[in-house]
Motif scaffolding. Structure first.
Motif, PDB file in Angstrom:
ATOM      1  N   PRO A   6       0.940  -1.011  -0.070  1.00  0.00           N
ATOM      2  CA  PRO A   6       0.080  -0.170  -0.142  1.00  0.00           C
ATOM      3  C   PRO A   6       0.938   1.290   0.057  1.00  0.00           C
ATOM      4  N   GLY A   7       0.228   2.283  -0.256  1.00  0.00           N
ATOM      5  CA  GLY A   7       0.855   3.618  -0.424  1.00  0.00           C
ATOM      6  C   GLY A   7       1.438   4.150   1.015  1.00  0.00           C
ATOM      7  N   PRO A   8       1.847   5.551   0.981  1.00  0.00           N
ATOM      8  CA  PRO A   8       2.269   5.972   2.049  1.00  0.00           C
ATOM      9  C   PRO A   8       1.372   5.985   3.447  1.00  0.00           C
ATOM     10  N   GLU A   9      -0.080   6.103   3.181  1.00  0.00           N
ATOM     11  CA  GLU A   9      -0.920   6.000   4.184  1.00  0.00           C
ATOM     12  C   GLU A   9      -0.949   4.683   5.010  1.00  0.00           C
ATOM     13  N   PHE A  10      -0.380   3.757   4.599  1.00  0.00           N
ATOM     14  CA  PHE A  10      -0.223   2.609   5.181  1.00  0.00           C
ATOM     15  C   PHE A  10       1.022   2.666   6.119  1.00  0.00           C
ATOM     16  N   GLU A  11       2.244   3.389   5.648  1.00  0.00           N
ATOM     17  CA  GLU A  11       3.418   3.613   6.635  1.00  0.00           C
ATOM     18  C   GLU A  11       2.894   4.744   7.550  1.00  0.00           C
ATOM     19  N   ALA A  12       1.982   5.483   7.310  1.00  0.00           N
ATOM     20  CA  ALA A  12       1.552   6.444   8.411  1.00  0.00           C
ATOM     21  C   ALA A  12       0.858   5.856   9.528  1.00  0.00           C
ATOM     22  N   LEU A  13      -0.124   4.684   9.062  1.00  0.00           N
ATOM     23  CA  LEU A  13      -0.835   4.031  10.006  1.00  0.00           C
ATOM     24  C   LEU A  13      -0.062   3.433  10.894  1.00  0.00           C
ATOM     25  N   MET A  14       1.133   2.810  10.696  1.00  0.00           N
ATOM     26  CA  MET A  14       2.161   2.020  11.296  1.00  0.00           C
ATOM     27  C   MET A  14       3.168   2.806  12.232  1.00  0.00           C
ATOM     28  N   GLN A  15       3.434   3.947  11.430  1.00  0.00           N
ATOM     29  CA  GLN A  15       4.432   4.732  12.421  1.00  0.00           C
ATOM     30  C   GLN A  15       4.361   4.987  13.666  1.00  0.00           C
ATOM     31  N   PRO A  16       3.145   5.244  14.355  1.00  0.00           N
ATOM     32  CA  PRO A  16       3.240   5.376  15.943  1.00  0.00           C
ATOM     33  C   PRO A  16       4.057   4.085  16.584  1.00  0.00           C
ATOM     34  N   TYR A  17       3.529   2.965  15.994  1.00  0.00           N
ATOM     35  CA  TYR A  17       4.426   1.914  16.718  1.00  0.00           C
ATOM     36  C   TYR A  17       5.652   1.338  16.003  1.00  0.00           C
ATOM     37  N   THR A  18       5.998   1.705  14.684  1.00  0.00           N
ATOM     38  CA  THR A  18       7.375   1.371  14.149  1.00  0.00           C
ATOM     39  C   THR A  18       8.479   2.452  14.262  1.00  0.00           C
ATOM     40  N   GLY A  19       8.079   3.770  14.459  1.00  0.00           N
ATOM     41  CA  GLY A  19       8.916   4.867  14.505  1.00  0.00           C
ATOM     42  C   GLY A  19       9.238   4.892  12.788  1.00  0.00           C
ATOM     43  N   ASP A  20      10.533   5.433  12.645  1.00  0.00           N
ATOM     44  CA  ASP A  20      11.062   5.649  11.216  1.00  0.00           C
ATOM     45  C   ASP A  20      11.072   4.219  10.714  1.00  0.00           C
ATOM     46  N   PRO A  77       4.311 -16.450  17.678  1.00  0.00           N
ATOM     47  CA  PRO A  77       4.883 -15.199  17.870  1.00  0.00           C
ATOM     48  C   PRO A  77       3.796 -14.228  18.340  1.00  0.00           C
ATOM     49  N   ALA A  78       4.342 -13.241  19.344  1.00  0.00           N
ATOM     50  CA  ALA A  78       3.569 -12.219  19.998  1.00  0.00           C
ATOM     51  C   ALA A  78       2.769 -10.932  19.166  1.00  0.00           C
ATOM     52  N   VAL A  79       1.606 -11.001  19.252  1.00  0.00           N
ATOM     53  CA  VAL A  79       1.242  -9.472  18.543  1.00  0.00           C
ATOM     54  C   VAL A  79       1.657  -8.665  19.496  1.00  0.00           C
ATOM     55  N   LEU A  80       2.560  -7.551  18.975  1.00  0.00           N
ATOM     56  CA  LEU A  80       2.986  -6.398  19.509  1.00  0.00           C
ATOM     57  C   LEU A  80       2.124  -5.074  19.537  1.00  0.00           C
ATOM     58  N   TRP A  81       1.374  -5.000  18.168  1.00  0.00           N
ATOM     59  CA  TRP A  81       0.389  -3.923  18.202  1.00  0.00           C
ATOM     60  C   TRP A  81      -0.578  -4.134  17.204  1.00  0.00           C
ATOM     61  N   HIS A  82      -1.688  -3.316  17.251  1.00  0.00           N
ATOM     62  CA  HIS A  82      -2.781  -3.425  16.509  1.00  0.00           C
ATOM     63  C   HIS A  82      -3.215  -1.949  16.149  1.00  0.00           C
ATOM     64  N   ALA A  83      -3.005  -1.863  14.704  1.00  0.00           N
ATOM     65  CA  ALA A  83      -3.533  -0.449  14.202  1.00  0.00           C
ATOM     66  C   ALA A  83      -4.506  -0.306  13.037  1.00  0.00           C
ATOM     67  N   GLU A  84      -5.316   0.288  12.843  1.00  0.00           N
ATOM     68  CA  GLU A  84      -6.382   0.446  12.080  1.00  0.00           C
ATOM     69  C   GLU A  84      -6.845   2.072  11.809  1.00  0.00           C
ATOM     70  N   ASP A  85      -7.150   2.364  10.546  1.00  0.00           N
ATOM     71  CA  ASP A  85      -7.739   3.325  10.172  1.00  0.00           C
ATOM     72  C   ASP A  85      -9.202   2.906   9.270  1.00  0.00           C
ATOM     73  N   ASP A  86      -9.636   3.916   8.738  1.00  0.00           N
ATOM     74  CA  ASP A  86     -10.674   3.755   7.849  1.00  0.00           C
ATOM     75  C   ASP A  86     -10.409   2.736   6.561  1.00  0.00           C
ATOM     76  N   THR A  87      -9.179   2.717   6.333  1.00  0.00           N
ATOM     77  CA  THR A  87      -8.791   1.948   5.105  1.00  0.00           C
ATOM     78  C   THR A  87      -8.139   0.636   5.580  1.00  0.00           C
ATOM     79  N   TRP A  88      -7.260   0.428   6.388  1.00  0.00           N
ATOM     80  CA  TRP A  88      -6.475  -0.531   6.722  1.00  0.00           C
ATOM     81  C   TRP A  88      -6.814  -1.251   8.199  1.00  0.00           C
ATOM     82  N   ALA A  89      -6.570  -2.486   8.701  1.00  0.00           N
ATOM     83  CA  ALA A  89      -6.616  -3.082   9.872  1.00  0.00           C
ATOM     84  C   ALA A  89      -5.152  -3.891   9.886  1.00  0.00           C
ATOM     85  N   ALA A  90      -4.436  -3.780  10.851  1.00  0.00           N
ATOM     86  CA  ALA A  90      -3.014  -4.287  10.773  1.00  0.00           C
ATOM     87  C   ALA A  90      -2.737  -4.940  12.047  1.00  0.00           C
TER      88      ALA A  90
END
Length: 136
Positions: A6-20, A77-90
């Protein structure tokens, strides 16, 4: 699994958990998941599974996978985070170095697989899973 990401919006969704994020590598396997990838990042790495965020079906399956994870951690393996917005659930998982099991007769993997199935069967059904109807 789709090899395109997916595009940059997907990376932005994960960013609070992944950092850069330095790299997102699609994996070669993924069953009924639109995105499976290893994310190399400031706070990771993470193995990420994601699907379009639409009620029902596969979204429900991903939500259940996240809910059951604390109860199967000795075997998964442990789930370490869950993120979702109107477009994606991860879901972001810890990364495990592994390989596909060999199911051929005589394989050294067969006793290990049988033990794993027995260990799964011995786990108590957690309250969160009561009422789930599975078809697999």
């Amino acid at each position: 699994m789709n090899d395109s990401l997916p595009g940059p919006e997907f990376e932005a969704l994960m960013q609070p958990y992944t950092g850069d994020v330095s790299e997102i590598r699609p994996t070669s396997h993924g069953h009924m998941t639109d995105v499976t990838a290893v994310v190399e990042c400031e706070n990771g790495p993470f193995f990420v599974k994601a699907i379009p965020n639409r009620p029902g079906g596969r979204r429900d399956s991903l939500v259940r996978e996240g809910a059951i994870n604390p109860h199967v951690r000795p075997l998964s393996p442990a789930v370490l985070w869950h993120a979702e917005d109107d477009t994606w659930a991860a879901l972001g998982f810890e990364v495990i170095d592994g390989r596909r099991a060999n199911f051929r007769p005589g394989s050294d993997d067969l006793p290990i697989l049988a033990d794993l199935v027995n260990r799964i069967g011995a786990l108590p059904l957690p309250d969160v899973a009561y009422g789930w109807t599975e078809t697999r």
